[in-house]
Design an enzyme around this catalytic site. Structure first.
Site, PDB file in Angstrom:
ATOM      1  N   SER A  85      -6.429   1.177  -4.799  1.00 31.14           N
ATOM      2  CA  SER A  85      -5.847  -0.141  -5.091  1.00 31.14           C
ATOM      3  C   SER A  85      -5.004  -0.188  -6.597  1.00 31.14           C
ATOM      4  O   SER A  85      -4.997  -1.017  -7.335  1.00 31.14           O
ATOM      5  CB  SER A  85      -6.750  -1.430  -5.180  1.00 31.14           C
ATOM      6  OG  SER A  85      -7.470  -1.484  -4.139  1.00 31.14           O
ATOM      7  N   PRO A  86      -4.288   1.178  -6.548  1.00 26.14           N
ATOM      8  CA  PRO A  86      -3.428   1.236  -8.195  1.00 26.14           C
ATOM      9  C   PRO A  86      -2.270   0.408  -8.323  1.00 26.14           C
ATOM     10  O   PRO A  86      -1.849   0.075  -9.365  1.00 26.14           O
ATOM     11  CB  PRO A  86      -2.964   2.707  -8.007  1.00 26.14           C
ATOM     12  CG  PRO A  86      -2.911   3.165  -6.435  1.00 26.14           C
ATOM     13  CD  PRO A  86      -4.111   2.276  -5.918  1.00 26.14           C
ATOM     14  N   TYR A  96     -13.889   2.895   7.617  1.00 26.15           N
ATOM     15  CA  TYR A  96     -12.528   2.254   8.005  1.00 26.15           C
ATOM     16  C   TYR A  96     -12.218   2.326   9.307  1.00 26.15           C
ATOM     17  O   TYR A  96     -11.745   3.482   9.931  1.00 26.15           O
ATOM     18  CB  TYR A  96     -11.440   3.158   7.157  1.00 26.15           C
ATOM     19  CG  TYR A  96     -11.638   3.171   5.725  1.00 26.15           C
ATOM     20  CD1 TYR A  96     -12.405   2.301   4.938  1.00 26.15           C
ATOM     21  CD2 TYR A  96     -11.179   4.154   4.890  1.00 26.15           C
ATOM     22  CE1 TYR A  96     -12.557   2.261   3.577  1.00 26.15           C
ATOM     23  CE2 TYR A  96     -11.323   4.351   3.370  1.00 26.15           C
ATOM     24  CZ  TYR A  96     -12.068   3.197   2.773  1.00 26.15           C
ATOM     25  OH  TYR A  96     -12.047   3.249   1.492  1.00 26.15           O
TER      26      TYR A  96
END
Length: 333
Positions: free
Chosen positions: A210-211, A56
């Site tokens: 990614s909820p 990231y």
């Protein structure tokens, strides 16, 4: 904040914080001072579960996020759980915004990766170490054996898999108990529902990344929303296409109306829906904004009855919605 247990013995906050967006995929990296303050605010609000990965970052600083967390969270290290990931790098020769992933989970690569992450995270151990994506060249049993060695050496205490299926989870767990599986899961991406039976059987937790469907389920965006073309993955995500806002109207109206009836926000309803369905699930929504931190944490207090869950599930199964971003493709090996 309330707590949940992953894999039998890893206690974390009911809602975790996905930290990727502070450094990667959601525009240029956030201001270091501001992001440090956001991370400190998260601790104050009761977050104890922080998620990152060695990749990231940016082209100039591929490990930006781990370095940020290592410095910002050092004062709280004995109070928190840090999860990071190994096993992929980006194909930087590609021109796409979301560049293809190149898997590499050889034992030598894993050992180099864990040493790098330990140094950047300013810690002597990693609480939860995920294989970021499966490597078709390396049997999962070999990866699990390496994880068992790292646990024995004290460099990690738990391990997990990301974007894994039932067969892979079972094979890995036979060699070294898997604490958690981190897969994409939201009201718009429910294809992993069948996996929960296996996870319950094996006492493995589920961490939902990614909820909020990359922020779409916050209901904060509309057809006029714009994203940085060269830095923000949302600029190429199907759910954020202009024509899809109309396609999703009935769905989003239902979410807004149901949230209003429950006295919560659409984001809180979306998180509460999955948390009330599965007691072994912990969502890790990401944000750069303190107010969103508080909002997401509040989802842990929203209670939905089994009957309310059935109504929501029925609506999800019978309402038209657009495609949703399914992740970055793998580069052919």
């Amino acid at each position: 904040m309330k707590k949940r247990i992953l894999g039998g013995n890893l206690t974390v906050s009911s809602v975790g914080l996905g930290c990727m967006g502070m450094s990667h995929a959601y525009g240029k990296p956030g201001d270091k001072k501001e992001m440090t303050e956001v991370l400190a605010k998260a601790v104050d609000l009761g977050y104890t579960f922080f998620d990152t990965a060695e990749i990231y970052g940016t082209a100039d600083n591929p490990h930006h996020n781990e370095e940020l967390l290592g410095e910002a969270l050092k004062p709280y290290r004995d109070k928190i759980i840090i999860a990071t990931k190994f096993g992929i790098h980006f194909d930087m020769t590609a021109k796409q915004v979301n560049k293809p992933l190149v898997p590499d989970s050889s034992p030598d690569t894993i050992r180099k990766a864990v040493e790098g992450s330990l140094k950047r995270l300013n810690t002597d151990h990693i609480d939860l170490y995920y294989q970021h994506r499966l490597d078709p060249k390396i049997p999962i049993e070999e990866v699990a054996e390496t994880m068992a060695e790292l646990i024995k050496e004290g460099k990690i205490t738990h391990w997990g898999l990301s974007e894994a299926t039932e067969e892979t989870v079972r094979r890995a767990d036979r060699v070294c108990h898997v604490t958690a599986v981190q897969n994409r899961y939201s009201m718009m991406a429910r294809h992993y529902d069948p996996l929960f039976i296996t996870l319950g059987e094996l006492n493995i937790g589920f961490v939902a990344f990614s909820p909020l469907a990359n922020g779409f389920l916050t209901a904060a965006y509309n057809k006029n929303s714009a994203f940085e073309k060269d830095f923000d993955y949302r600029s190429v995500m199907p759910q954020f296409k202009v024509e899809c806002y109309e396609k999703n109207r009935d769905f989003t109206d239902f979410i807004k109306n149901t949230a209003e009836e429950k006295g919560c926000t659409p984001a809180q309803l979306s998180l509460a829906w999955m948390m009330n369905k599965y007691e072994n699930l912990v969502p890790i929504p990401g944000t750069r904004r303190p107010e969103r931190l508080a909002e997401n944490a509040g989802a842990a207090e929203v209670l939905l009855s089994p009957e309310e869950i059935v109504v929501i599930d029925y609506k999800l199964n019978h309402t038209e919605m657009s495609e949703v971003f399914g992740g970055t493709p793998h580069k052919e090996c």
